[in-house]
Design an enzyme around this catalytic site. Sequence first.
Site, PDB file in Angstrom:
ATOM      1  N   GLY A  95      -9.255   8.641   6.976  1.00 35.41           N
ATOM      2  CA  GLY A  95      -9.590   7.651   6.009  1.00 35.41           C
ATOM      3  C   GLY A  95      -8.546   6.706   5.726  1.00 35.41           C
ATOM      4  O   GLY A  95      -8.677   6.181   4.829  1.00 35.41           O
ATOM      5  N   HIS A  99       1.635   5.210   3.272  1.00 33.49           N
ATOM      6  CA  HIS A  99       1.843   5.314   1.947  1.00 33.49           C
ATOM      7  C   HIS A  99       1.540   6.758   1.443  1.00 33.49           C
ATOM      8  O   HIS A  99       0.445   7.308   1.947  1.00 33.49           O
ATOM      9  CB  HIS A  99       0.701   4.303   1.291  1.00 33.49           C
ATOM     10  CG  HIS A  99      -0.548   4.205   1.741  1.00 33.49           C
ATOM     11  ND1 HIS A  99      -0.743   3.704   3.081  1.00 33.49           N
ATOM     12  CD2 HIS A  99      -1.674   4.875   1.442  1.00 33.49           C
ATOM     13  CE1 HIS A  99      -1.919   3.693   3.165  1.00 33.49           C
ATOM     14  NE2 HIS A  99      -2.720   4.416   2.459  1.00 33.49           N
ATOM     15  N   LEU A 100       2.089   7.285   0.431  1.00 36.52           N
ATOM     16  CA  LEU A 100       1.971   8.567  -0.030  1.00 36.52           C
ATOM     17  C   LEU A 100       1.143   8.439  -1.468  1.00 36.52           C
ATOM     18  O   LEU A 100       1.507   7.682  -2.296  1.00 36.52           O
ATOM     19  CB  LEU A 100       3.327   9.229  -0.258  1.00 36.52           C
ATOM     20  CG  LEU A 100       3.328  10.693  -0.695  1.00 36.52           C
ATOM     21  CD1 LEU A 100       2.936  11.565   0.473  1.00 36.52           C
ATOM     22  CD2 LEU A 100       4.834  10.999  -1.177  1.00 36.52           C
TER      23      LEU A 100
HETATM   24  P1  DGP Z   1      -5.738   4.855   2.460  1.00 30.77           P
HETATM   25  O1  DGP Z   1      -7.092   4.946   2.622  1.00 30.77           O
HETATM   26  O2  DGP Z   1      -5.095   6.194   2.712  1.00 30.77           O
HETATM   27  O3  DGP Z   1      -5.268   3.752   3.607  1.00 30.77           O
HETATM   28  O4  DGP Z   1      -5.464   4.161   1.246  1.00 30.77           O
HETATM   29  C1  DGP Z   1      -5.210   2.876   0.824  1.00 30.77           C
HETATM   30  C2  DGP Z   1      -5.251   2.675  -0.755  1.00 30.77           C
HETATM   31  O5  DGP Z   1      -4.590   1.538  -0.806  1.00 30.77           O
HETATM   32  C3  DGP Z   1      -6.439   2.878  -1.070  1.00 30.77           C
HETATM   33  O6  DGP Z   1      -6.536   3.735  -2.000  1.00 30.77           O
HETATM   34  C4  DGP Z   1      -6.684   1.409  -1.757  1.00 30.77           C
HETATM   35  C5  DGP Z   1      -5.282   0.860  -1.942  1.00 30.77           C
HETATM   36  N1  DGP Z   1      -5.136  -0.693  -1.855  1.00 30.77           N
HETATM   37  C6  DGP Z   1      -5.774  -1.250  -0.766  1.00 30.77           C
HETATM   38  N2  DGP Z   1      -5.291  -2.473  -1.229  1.00 30.77           N
HETATM   39  C7  DGP Z   1      -4.512  -2.546  -2.141  1.00 30.77           C
HETATM   40  C8  DGP Z   1      -3.766  -3.892  -2.873  1.00 30.77           C
HETATM   41  O7  DGP Z   1      -4.000  -4.718  -2.525  1.00 30.77           O
HETATM   42  N3  DGP Z   1      -3.265  -3.225  -3.907  1.00 30.77           N
HETATM   43  C9  DGP Z   1      -3.281  -1.936  -4.264  1.00 30.77           C
HETATM   44  N4  DGP Z   1      -2.527  -1.843  -5.665  1.00 30.77           N
HETATM   45  N5  DGP Z   1      -3.731  -0.920  -3.768  1.00 30.77           N
HETATM   46  C10 DGP Z   1      -4.576  -1.298  -2.802  1.00 30.77           C
END
Ligand code: DGP
Length: 114
Positions: free
Chosen positions: A93, A100-101
């Site tokens: 996913g 990122h954690l």
């Molecule tokens: P993953 O699915 O593990 O790659 O998680 C990516 C996460 O990043 C998801 O939970 C939503 C978050 N995300 C994506 N774009 C942005 C953004 O521009 N700002 C923030 N704060 N979160 C974001």
Amino acid sequence: MTDCIFCKIVSGDIPAEKIFENDHVIGFRDLNPQAPTHVLVIPKKHISTINDIKDEDKALVGEMFLAAQQIAADVGLSGRGYRTVMNCNEEAGQTVFHIHLHLLGGRAMTWPPG
Ligand code: DGP
């Protein structure tokens, strides 16, 4: 990386609700929270996936967990508990290819994850 969303958050080109920062990592609230507390801890250095972590990044990855530990303490989750998750590639996913954690807490978690 010029086309990486999280590199743009590191540089300040994209805004984020930052709640932790040191020389090497930042923590900011997830845009699409899956729990009352959902914070992403990222290295300032661009690393695409867990598969790309190098021997020289060992301390940096440790710093990500120490940052998560500090953030959990700051928001009152140390004793209650929290979950950390790092997704790697499509089947897990991963949607943003800058490691990122996820730090999730503030509600009871279930296992196994979906
Ligand atoms: P993953 O699915 O593990 O790659 O998680 C990516 C996460 O990043 C998801 O939970 C939503 C978050 N995300 C994506 N774009 C942005 C953004 O521009 N700002 C923030 N704060 N979160 C974001």
